[in-house]
Design a protein around this motif. Structure first.
Motif, PDB file in Angstrom:
ATOM      1  N   UNK A   9     -12.650   2.770  -7.052  1.00  9.16           N
ATOM      2  CA  UNK A   9     -11.989   1.545  -7.513  1.00  9.16           C
ATOM      3  C   UNK A   9     -10.705   1.297  -6.734  1.00  9.16           C
ATOM      4  N   UNK A  12     -11.636  -0.155  -3.441  1.00 11.33           N
ATOM      5  CA  UNK A  12     -12.063  -1.540  -3.672  1.00 11.33           C
ATOM      6  C   UNK A  12     -10.853  -2.447  -3.888  1.00 11.33           C
ATOM      7  N   UNK A  15      -9.255  -3.144  -0.640  1.00 14.12           N
ATOM      8  CA  UNK A  15     -10.044  -4.144   0.085  1.00 14.12           C
ATOM      9  C   UNK A  15      -9.726  -5.538  -0.417  1.00 14.12           C
ATOM     10  N   UNK A  16      -9.603  -5.666  -1.724  1.00 11.61           N
ATOM     11  CA  UNK A  16      -9.291  -6.974  -2.302  1.00 11.61           C
ATOM     12  C   UNK A  16      -7.959  -7.505  -1.794  1.00 11.61           C
ATOM     13  N   UNK A  17      -7.062  -6.579  -1.468  1.00 11.37           N
ATOM     14  CA  UNK A  17      -5.712  -6.986  -1.089  1.00 11.37           C
ATOM     15  C   UNK A  17      -5.602  -7.491   0.348  1.00 11.37           C
ATOM     16  N   UNK A  18      -6.616  -7.193   1.164  1.00  8.89           N
ATOM     17  CA  UNK A  18      -6.544  -7.624   2.567  1.00  8.89           C
ATOM     18  C   UNK A  18      -6.744  -9.139   2.635  1.00  8.89           C
ATOM     19  N   UNK A  19      -5.769  -9.818   3.166  1.00  7.46           N
ATOM     20  CA  UNK A  19      -5.908 -11.249   3.404  1.00  7.46           C
ATOM     21  C   UNK A  19      -5.432 -11.537   4.831  1.00  7.46           C
ATOM     22  N   UNK A  66     -12.671  -1.474   7.552  1.00  3.73           N
ATOM     23  CA  UNK A  66     -13.509  -2.494   6.916  1.00  3.73           C
ATOM     24  C   UNK A  66     -13.387  -3.874   7.556  1.00  3.73           C
ATOM     25  N   UNK A  67     -12.290  -4.124   8.241  1.00  8.59           N
ATOM     26  CA  UNK A  67     -12.052  -5.493   8.703  1.00  8.59           C
ATOM     27  C   UNK A  67     -11.876  -5.635  10.216  1.00  8.59           C
ATOM     28  N   UNK A 128      -5.517   1.336  -9.417  1.00 10.73           N
ATOM     29  CA  UNK A 128      -6.963   1.366  -9.637  1.00 10.73           C
ATOM     30  C   UNK A 128      -7.538   2.760  -9.447  1.00 10.73           C
ATOM     31  N   UNK A 229       0.033  -3.855 -10.693  1.00 13.48           N
ATOM     32  CA  UNK A 229      -1.275  -4.267 -11.182  1.00 13.48           C
ATOM     33  C   UNK A 229      -1.238  -5.748 -11.503  1.00 13.48           C
TER      34      UNK A 229
END
Lengths: 421, 368
Positions: A9, A12, A15-19, A66-67, A128, A229
């Protein structure tokens, strides 16, 4: 029903935080190391692990593997460095104890990387994966369950209000439907510095401002932002928005508290995913507006030699730099600036949840040497600031160093010099 | 060979010992030798015997000879040149016809293995008849003369790299000396023409040490060609500040700003103009307001317009750049879509964190 927080988690969440900005930041970092000298946890410990850009290593690894094409290739070949539970455990003290999210590193980065925001993103992954420090978990739990990170309930606030009303004869309005301004408070102001509430009442009475507190949304501190969070932060912001919308007020006043201001002013609308129907002002911005419009009438000057500690979140993220100086100009006759004042001011060492994290006490006091050095140069009798958390941390640091310098809030200083009518 | 030493000859010409020593110390520093070497240089030059030199001129304009000999007053450079026993030089020799060729053959015979050959001009290979001297083709004369030489010095860009005759479409099939002479020490002294001090400096080095100086990968003496014009240019500070003349008569040009945008080839040109200057150290091209042409570099004639700035590609790269941009955008878009889906799947897998999820709280709840 609770969910299991684990490394999967955590990754994950990272990963969600990469913009796009984050990807741009990582690819444009030139490894110059200038951010190290900007960070008081590095300057006071000389430990290179506290270099700000090093603190974001977990996020960087996720970004790379990942990116990026190169990173994906390395991952296929098994050459990448994975984010592991051990890595996050090792980085936890760097992220929570050795960073106050003060944003000074972001100011010096020659390629414009917002490093402190990246560290804030790493905290999402820490939360997380269950790597948040106990002190911050406790504060967040109290914030969610009780309504305040310090466990302050409405009853306690009401008791303080009764005290103040009895002492001063003023009225502290609560739940006034349709008032112009709704003031928020930080728990520290309710418990440690109730004189702030008294100051607001005095100043607003003189200026003829229609204001109120909300019994459902008086707490400004957002532990969700500090622990990192968005889920928790969103819930806490929503409470304030609900309270303000219920009373149909026009402005929400952020108190003398740094992270509360960042949370409600900048992060809030993004967290709840819509614009507010009201505006947010910091108390210093409001006081300066009143000064400009001639509604803040003061007399007499405070003659002790004093300096102003700019709270990081207010000066760096909020740009509230001129206002406190205008206000001090009204009431202080011997105001001196510290070196590096204003937007390059050094953090007190306890922001960003560090003061709520007991494990960080030792390094926080080590980091305070920077503030001590700043103070030693100006030789003042009194310190003024505009953040309850800074104030508490400064008081503790000064006491630890046997420095007899009282710390007072700027609103309080103003209210002490209001012209009696 | 003359018994007269160089110093004697210089004194006869009115050059003082002081002037001579100044020249020696300048030369010592030019050649990047330690200052303690100066007396050795002076002593060597004072007593140097005159080496026999054969100067061959092929496809050239005589500018290189002019550079060395055409001074307003006698120079030490010129006199050093005089000091060599110039046994054969088309332009300078008094003899002509058979007598001239005999002088060359005599010198080659008398000084077998010891004489220097200086060449200016390129050699045509397409048809030997394009350039002949006394009925001998350039390539034959070069091969014959070089066969017993001690070393060969290619003076000027034509001899060193082919120069103007070699420029596209190279109608004569011109080649440089270096393409024909592989078995002798060869020094290239390029420039169109070369700086006279550089020519005399190389000779002085040879007179002093009896050897050739250290060369770069293009066969040039490093002491003179080790740094770019740009690095030693007195207008460099304007380049660093981004101050450029945009035309030859604008304010920037009058203020002496950098000529890079007007096509100056200084950054890619290695030569000593910026430090030694021309015409008895009076001035040099950039100082007179014109960009460097890059004349000491191979194929400078074919490097596009002298007035086109270096960083602007001189081919038609617009189309290629267009395709590259389009390809980049496409790759970027695909990468973007992939990264978006990576992030979207992460977002979809998000399960909200509640404070009850922290293990600290779970343990407390169990205890409670």
């Amino acid at each position: 029903m609770t969910t299991q927080l684990n490394i999967a988690k955590g990754i994950n969440a990272l990963k969600e935080q990469i913009d796009a900005p984050t990807a741009a930041f990582f690819s444009s970092c030139v490894h110059c190391g200038l951010c190290a000298e900007a960070c008081l946890f590095y300057t006071e410990t000389s430990d290179p692990r506290y270099t700000p850009i090093n603190k974001v290593e977990p996020l960087k690894r996720v970004w790379e593997s990942e990116f990026t094409l190169w990173g994906k290739l390395k991952k296929v070949l098994g050459l990448h460095k994975p984010v592991t539970d051990e890595l996050l455990a090792e980085w936890e003290p760097l992220i929570y104890d050795g960073c106050t999210l003060c944003g000074r590193c972001s100011m010096v980065c020659p390629v414009g990387n917002d490093i402190s925001t990246m560290i804030r993103k790493v905290r999402e992954g820490m939360v997380a994966s269950d790597h948040a420090p106990e002190g911050l978990v406790g504060a967040s739990t109290r914030a969610v369950k009780i309504g305040s990170p310090m466990g302050v309930r409405l009853k306690a606030l009401e008791a303080q209000i009764r005290h103040i009303e009895a002492d001063t004869g003023l009225t502290i309005p609560i739940d006034v439907q349709g008032a112009d301004y709704m003031a928020l408070l930080s728990s520290m102001e309710i418990i440690n510095f109730p004189e702030y509430i008294e100051s607001l009442a005095k100043i607003f009475k003189q200026a003829g401002i229609s204001w109120t507190l909300s019994s459902e949304a008086f707490e400004a501190t957002n532990s969700g932002i500090q622990i990192g969070s968005s889920d928790i932060a969103r819930e806490l912001v929503q409470r304030v928005v609900d309270g303000a919308e219920k009373l149909q007020i026009k402005y929400v006043i952020s108190p003398e508290c740094g992270h509360a201001y960042t949370a409600i002013r900048w992060d809030g609308p993004n967290l709840i995913g819509r614009p507010y129907p009201f505006k947010v002002v910091h108390i210093l911005e409001l006081l300066d507006q009143l000064r400009q419009s001639g509604r803040l009438k003061t007399s007499g000057q405070y003659s002790k030699r004093l300096t102003f500690h700019d709270p990081c979140q207010i000066v760096r993220k909020g740009g509230v730099e001129a206002q406190p100086r205008h206000l001090l100009g009204l009431v202080a006759s011997d105001f001196v600036e510290m070196a590096d004042h204003g937007k390059m001011n050094w953090c007190c060492g306890g922001g960003g949840g560090v003061s709520a994290n007991e494990r960080a006490d030792e390094i926080r006091l080590t980091a305070f040497k920077r503030k001590k050095a700043q103070l030693d140069e100006v030789n003042v009798e009194v310190m003024v600031t505009a953040c309850a958390n800074c104030r508490l941390v400064l008081e503790e640091g000064l006491e630890e160093n046997n420095m007899d310098i009282p710390v007072i809030g700027l609103s309080e200083l103003i209210s002490d010099h209001l012209t009696e009518e | 060979m003359s018994k007269q030493s160089l110093l004697d000859m210089l004194q006869q010409q009115g050059i003082t010992r002081r002037g001579f020593l100044k020249y020696c110390s300048a030369l010592t520093s030019l050649m990047a030798l330690p200052p303690s070497m100066m007396p050795a240089v002076a002593a060597a030059l004072e007593t140097a015997r005159r080496p026999s030199v054969i100067w061959l001129s092929f496809q050239e304009c005589t500018g290189c000879t002019e550079s060395l000999t055409r001074s307003h007053s006698p120079t030490i450079e010129g006199l050093i040149f005089n000091h060599i026993s110039l046994d054969y030089h088309h332009t300078l020799q008094a003899a002509s016809g058979t007598a001239a060729e005999q002088a060359r053959e005599q010198a080659m015979h008398d000084n077998k293995g010891k004489y220097l050959v200086i060449v200016d001009g390129s050699i045509p290979l397409d048809n030997p008849g394009f350039s002949t001297i006394a009925g001998i083709s350039n390539v034959d004369m070069l091969r014959e003369t070089v066969a017993n030489a001690h070393a060969v010095i290619a003076v000027g860009t034509c001899a060193a790299y082919g120069g103007l005759p070699h420029a596209s479409p190279n109608p004569t099939g011109a080649v440089s000396v270096g393409e024909l002479v592989k078995d002798k020490p060869l020094i290239n002294i390029p420039g169109c023409p070369p700086v006279p001090t550089v020519i005399s400096g190389v000779l002085a080095h040879y007179l002093t040490f009896g050897s050739i100086p250290e060369l770069d990968e293009l066969g040039r003496p490093k002491v003179f060609y080790g740094q770019s014009i740009h690095d030693r240019c007195y207008r460099r500070s304007f380049y660093d500040k981004g101050k450029f003349a945009m035309s030859f008569d604008d304010e920037g040009a009058r203020k002496g700003w950098c000529l890079y945008r007007l096509g100056c080839k200084g950054p890619m040109t290695y030569n000593a103009c910026a430090t030694l200057k021309w015409n008895q150290q009076t001035s040099w091209p950039v100082e007179s307001g014109h960009g460097c042409l890059g004349c000491s570099e191979p194929d400078f004639w074919d490097a596009g317009s002298f007035y086109r700035a270096l960083s602007i590609p001189d081919g038609d790269y617009a189309k290629a750049a267009g395709y590259a941009v389009a390809a980049g955008v496409a790759v970027g878009a695909v990468a973007g879509v992939m990264n978006r889906s990576t992030k979207a799947s992460a977002v979809s897998q998000h399960s909200p964190v509640s404070v009850d999820d922290f293990s600290v709280n779970k343990n407390n709840n169990q205890e409670g």
